[in-house]
Every structure is written in structure tokens, then in C-alpha cells.
Design a protein around this motif. Structure first.
Motif, PDB file in Angstrom:
ATOM      1  N   PRO A   1       8.608  13.307  -6.035  1.00 29.29           N
ATOM      2  CA  PRO A   1       9.078  12.518  -4.972  1.00 29.29           C
ATOM      3  C   PRO A   1       8.531  11.248  -4.984  1.00 29.29           C
ATOM      4  N   ALA A   2       9.350  10.253  -4.504  1.00 32.41           N
ATOM      5  CA  ALA A   2       9.156   8.850  -4.394  1.00 32.41           C
ATOM      6  C   ALA A   2       7.961   8.624  -3.524  1.00 32.41           C
ATOM      7  N   VAL A   3       7.146   7.940  -3.426  1.00 30.65           N
ATOM      8  CA  VAL A   3       6.097   7.552  -2.643  1.00 30.65           C
ATOM      9  C   VAL A   3       6.457   6.856  -1.380  1.00 30.65           C
ATOM     10  N   VAL A   4       5.511   6.948  -0.427  1.00 31.22           N
ATOM     11  CA  VAL A   4       6.019   6.012   1.015  1.00 31.22           C
ATOM     12  C   VAL A   4       5.182   4.715   0.661  1.00 31.22           C
ATOM     13  N   ALA A   5       5.952   3.593   1.153  1.00 33.68           N
ATOM     14  CA  ALA A   5       5.191   2.185   1.245  1.00 33.68           C
ATOM     15  C   ALA A   5       4.589   2.203   2.622  1.00 33.68           C
TER      16      ALA A   5
ATOM     17  N   TRP B   1       1.013  -1.166  -0.117  1.00 29.67           N
ATOM     18  CA  TRP B   1      -0.024   0.072   0.065  1.00 29.67           C
ATOM     19  C   TRP B   1       1.019   1.326   0.108  1.00 29.67           C
ATOM     20  N   ILE B   2       0.550   2.024  -0.678  1.00 31.54           N
ATOM     21  CA  ILE B   2       1.410   3.240  -0.902  1.00 31.54           C
ATOM     22  C   ILE B   2       0.510   4.430  -1.117  1.00 31.54           C
ATOM     23  N   TRP B   3       1.180   5.643  -0.681  1.00 37.23           N
ATOM     24  CA  TRP B   3       0.682   6.899  -0.828  1.00 37.23           C
ATOM     25  C   TRP B   3       1.992   7.961  -0.884  1.00 37.23           C
ATOM     26  N   THR B   4       1.616   9.258  -0.892  1.00 39.17           N
ATOM     27  CA  THR B   4       2.558  10.316  -1.144  1.00 39.17           C
ATOM     28  C   THR B   4       3.423  10.270   0.045  1.00 39.17           C
ATOM     29  N   ASP B   5       4.686  10.982  -0.047  1.00 42.55           N
ATOM     30  CA  ASP B   5       5.580  11.146   1.100  1.00 42.55           C
ATOM     31  C   ASP B   5       5.101  11.772   2.172  1.00 42.55           C
ATOM     32  N   VAL B   6       3.895  12.082   2.640  1.00 45.87           N
ATOM     33  CA  VAL B   6       3.694  13.016   3.783  1.00 45.87           C
ATOM     34  C   VAL B   6       2.760  12.148   4.772  1.00 45.87           C
ATOM     35  N   VAL B   7       2.895  10.779   4.560  1.00 44.91           N
ATOM     36  CA  VAL B   7       1.862  10.079   5.734  1.00 44.91           C
ATOM     37  C   VAL B   7       2.413   9.988   7.075  1.00 44.91           C
ATOM     38  N   PRO B   8       1.543  10.714   7.785  1.00 51.00           N
ATOM     39  CA  PRO B   8       1.913  10.983   9.200  1.00 51.00           C
ATOM     40  C   PRO B   8       1.826   9.637  10.026  1.00 51.00           C
ATOM     41  N   ALA B   9       2.373   9.421  11.359  1.00 53.27           N
ATOM     42  CA  ALA B   9       2.336   8.427  11.968  1.00 53.27           C
ATOM     43  C   ALA B   9       0.831   7.762  12.357  1.00 53.27           C
ATOM     44  N   SER B  10       0.030   8.738  12.489  1.00 53.55           N
ATOM     45  CA  SER B  10      -1.256   8.218  12.579  1.00 53.55           C
ATOM     46  C   SER B  10      -1.971   7.571  11.518  1.00 53.55           C
ATOM     47  N   GLY B  11      -1.441   7.783  10.342  1.00 54.85           N
ATOM     48  CA  GLY B  11      -1.994   7.353   9.308  1.00 54.85           C
ATOM     49  C   GLY B  11      -3.213   8.074   8.620  1.00 54.85           C
ATOM     50  N   THR B  12      -3.867   9.161   9.101  1.00 56.01           N
ATOM     51  CA  THR B  12      -4.821   9.836   8.754  1.00 56.01           C
ATOM     52  C   THR B  12      -4.713  10.852   7.917  1.00 56.01           C
ATOM     53  N   LEU B  13      -4.806  10.864   6.562  1.00 59.05           N
ATOM     54  CA  LEU B  13      -4.468  11.563   5.524  1.00 59.05           C
ATOM     55  C   LEU B  13      -5.655  12.614   5.203  1.00 59.05           C
TER      56      LEU B  13
END
Length: 382
Positions: free
Chosen positions: A355-359, A213-225
Motif C-alpha cells: 500500500p501507499a504510505v501516508v504523508a 515526513w511519511i510512514w505506513t498507512d496506519v498512522v493514528p491521529a495521536s501520531g504515536t506508532l
């Protein structure tokens, strides 16, 4: 004199007949070349995971196998399934054939079709020792085709040679590997830590195994986007001489998506518990595959994109052999966080500054869990 004229005339007629009469071998070859694309039943059942006897994590390892056909036999081609843990690069007779990226996972094989020299041939590969170093390995099965329409098989085993590093020209026919030690057998197919290996096939069997599962490189620790749209891209470049024929893509997005392939909208849907299966047929001039996804997070919550693709290819000038490769959602994708650029889905769009995504997590991790996969949609021509 008359007899000489008649003899010469008859000789010319006979020569003309012989020249124009169909050669049975050529006719057989023509028939064989018209055979439909098919996947040979290659497996890794008899292949061994091989590597150097010792290596450190991050070190490059080179491996070679020379093969001379039996007396009276002449080679014409090979069909190859191969993978490495990790970062495979594969050569035949000094020519680059392809690599295992994407993805860099031993659980996913590449499938290649190559022409061979009639006599001596060399198969060579490099890989990078992963961590832990005991997990390094190359796994291959090579189906050899002869001019008399018979076949034989080479597998990775202790008859290969392995060397730490990459000596200059090691992949070339003329390289002398007699001083190299034989490869060490690290395990049999099916052994841990590699277990099963996905092999490109026709028809394909595609899963989310090892997808992320990927998203942009700004995923917070809480996971809430935050709510909003994000654009994602990934480019797949086939190995030299391999022409994309079709692709099967399964995709799930939390929450909404539109999928484009080479600028053509392939499908759109919502929800992530049911993954959608899209089938794409490519024009014969296709040289690369660009995947683009417009993903929408409907409300402040978790968000993610999950995708797996199997590409079937045919080598230029050959129709009775299928090559193939896999592409997954992973950190190799790129994404933008701002306004969606016009034309972002087009093959020529420049995403080099993205930028590369975050896994976020490996499938089937929480909070998404497992997916069911819908029936394939009607094929889309690209």
C-alpha cells in the motif's frame, strides 16, 4: 603516354591525401564531444509562467512553441529546464521527452538534453490545472545549440500557444496550431504562488524543500506508532535516453534507518535532527533507480521518514550536457507493515501489492522541525 601515367599517379596520391587528411570541423566536433559533463548556467530569470486564459481545476491544458532557426543556421541540440503546476508532460517534435512526476510540484524543474532537427522544431507540453485554477502554469527555458557552436534561448512567454484539452496529435510537427490562442502570461519567475524553483545542477544543491515526513498507512491521529521495523520503497525511471550518472540523497529517519540503492547498502544511521548526505555513482548500464529503506521506530512514539534525492543524468551518446530530476519522500512511496520480506531492497522485488504510505506532515513541521545536513559521505558505486 608517359606524361599521362605520371599525371594519373599524382592524381591518385592527391586524392588519397585529401581523403585521409583530418577535417578541421570534424576534429573540432571530436574535441567538443570529449568535453567533461557540465551544467550550463540556465535560469528562469527571463521566463514567464504561461497557461490558458481560463481553466477549471483538474482540466488538462496543452501548450506549443514552434521554432525555425535564422537563415544560414542549423540546429543540433537543446538543453531544457521546465516545470509545470502541475503534472508536466513534455514533447519535442512529437517524441515524448519526460514528465514532472515525480514529483508533481511546480517548485521542482526537470532538466533534459535532446537532439533537434536542423530546421523547424516544435516544443510541446501538457499540464493539469491545479486548485485553485489561478495557479496553473508552465515555466521553461530552452538553450538551443547550433552547428556553428553558437547558442540562443527560448523562454516561455506570450509567443507560445495554449489550448484547453489535448487535441489528437497536438505534439506533432505537422499539427496546425494557428487557430489556437496565444498563451496567457500568469506571472514572472519568482512571483507567487510559485516563488523559487529548484533546478537540477552539477554540482547539486539539495534541500528538504517540499519533502514530506511519511510512514505506513496506519498512522493514528495521536501520531504515536508502535516500536518495530518497516520497509519502504520507491522506483525512479529516467526519461527516455537519459542515463543516470550520480545521485545525491539526504535522509533523516525517526529513529533508525538503513538505505539501499539498487540493492546496495549505501548507509545507515540513527536520529532525525541531523540528516545524512549520501552520494551514489551509477554504472553506465543503469536503467532505473530503486530506493529502499529499512526504518526502525525504537519505542512507541512518533515515527517518520524524510528523504530528498537529486539525480544527474547524461543523454545516450552525449557527454557535454547534464540532465537531472528530483525525487522526494511523499505519497508516491509504498511500504509494508508486516514481516520484512527477504530481498525487499532488490530492484527486481515485486512491491505492487504494497500500500501507499501516508504523508504525515510537510517539512519542517512539528514535532520534527528543521534539520541540519551532514557533509557528504564518500561516494558508493552501484
Amino acid at each position: 603516354m608517359a606524361l599521362l601515367v605520371i599525371y594519373a599517379f599524382c592524381s591518385l596520391l592527391l586524392a588519397s591525401f585529401v581523403h585521409s587528411a583530418p577535417d578541421p570541423v570534424s576534429a573540432s566536433n571530436a574535441t567538443a564531444n570529449l568535453a567533461p559533463a557540465a551544467t550550463s548556467p540556465l535560469t528562469f530569470a527571463a521566463s514567464k509562467w504561461i497557461w490558458t486564459a481560463s481553466s477549471t481545476a483538474g482540466a488538462t491544458v496543452s501548450l506549443r512553441k514552434g521554432f525555425t532557426p535564422p537563415l544560414g543556421k542549423s540546429l543540433i541540440a537543446a538543453e531544457i529546464i521546465v516545470t509545470a503546476d502541475s503534472h508536466l508532460t513534455f514533447y519535442v517534435n512529437g517524441e515524448y521527452v519526460g514528465s514532472g512526476t515525480p514529483p508533481n510540484r511546480g517548485r521542482f524543474a526537470q532538466r533534459f538534453c535532446v537532439d533537434l532537427l536542423p530546421s523547424f522544431n516544435v516544443f510541446a507540453a501538457t499540464g493539469i490545472t491545479p486548485a485553485p485554477a489561478t495557479d496553473g502554469g508552465l515555466l521553461a527555458t530552452i538553450l538551443l545549440r547550433y552547428s556553428d557552436f553558437t547558442t540562443s534561448t527560448i523562454v516561455t512567454d506570450s509567443s507560445w500557444r495554449a489550448h484547453a484539452g489535448t487535441p489528437l496529435g497536438f505534439e506533432q510537427l505537422s499539427f496546425d496550431d494557428t487557430a489556437w490562442p496565444v498563451a496567457g502570461v500568469a506571472g514572472s519567475f519568482g512571483d507567487a504562488p510559485w516563488l523559487e524553483v529548484n533546478i537540477p545542477a552539477d554540482p547539486p544543491v539539495i534541500t528538504f524543500d517540499r519533502a514530506q515526513w511519511i510512514w505506513t498507512d496506519v498512522v493514528p491521529a495521536s501520531g504515536t506508532l508502535p516500536a518495530g521495523q518497516r520497509a519502504f520503497r520507491r522506483t525512479f525511471t529516467p526519461a527516455p535516453g537519459q542515463v543516470p550518472m550520480s545521485a545525491n540523497i539526504i535522509i533523516a529517519v525517526d529513529n533508525l534507518y538503513t538505505l539501499y540503492v539498487n540493492g546496495v547498502e549505501v548507509g545507515a544511521s540513527n536520529g532525525f535532527k541531523v540528516a545524512h548526505h549520501h552520494v551514489v555513482n551509477f554504472a553506465p548500464t543503469t536503467s532505473e533507480i530503486v530506493l529502499a529503506v529499512l526504518a526502525t521506530n525504537s519505542a512507541a512514539s512518533t515515527a517518520g521518514l524524510l528523504l530528498a534525492m537529486e539525480v544527474n543524468m547524461v543523454p545516450s551518446g552525449r557527454v557535454n550536457c547534464t540532465a537531472g530530476a528530483f525525487l522526494l519522500s511523499d505519497a508516491g512511496w509504498v511500504s509494508t507493515k508486516g514481516a520484512i520480506p527477504t530481498g525487499f531492497e532488490q530492484p527486481g522485488f515485486d512491491d505492487s501489492a504494497w500500500p501507499a504510505v501516508v504523508a504525515e506532515a510537510n517539512y519542517p513541521a512539528a514535532p520534527w522541525g528543521t534539520n541540519t545536513i551532514a557533509a557528504p559521505s564518500a561516494p558508493v558505486n552501484v
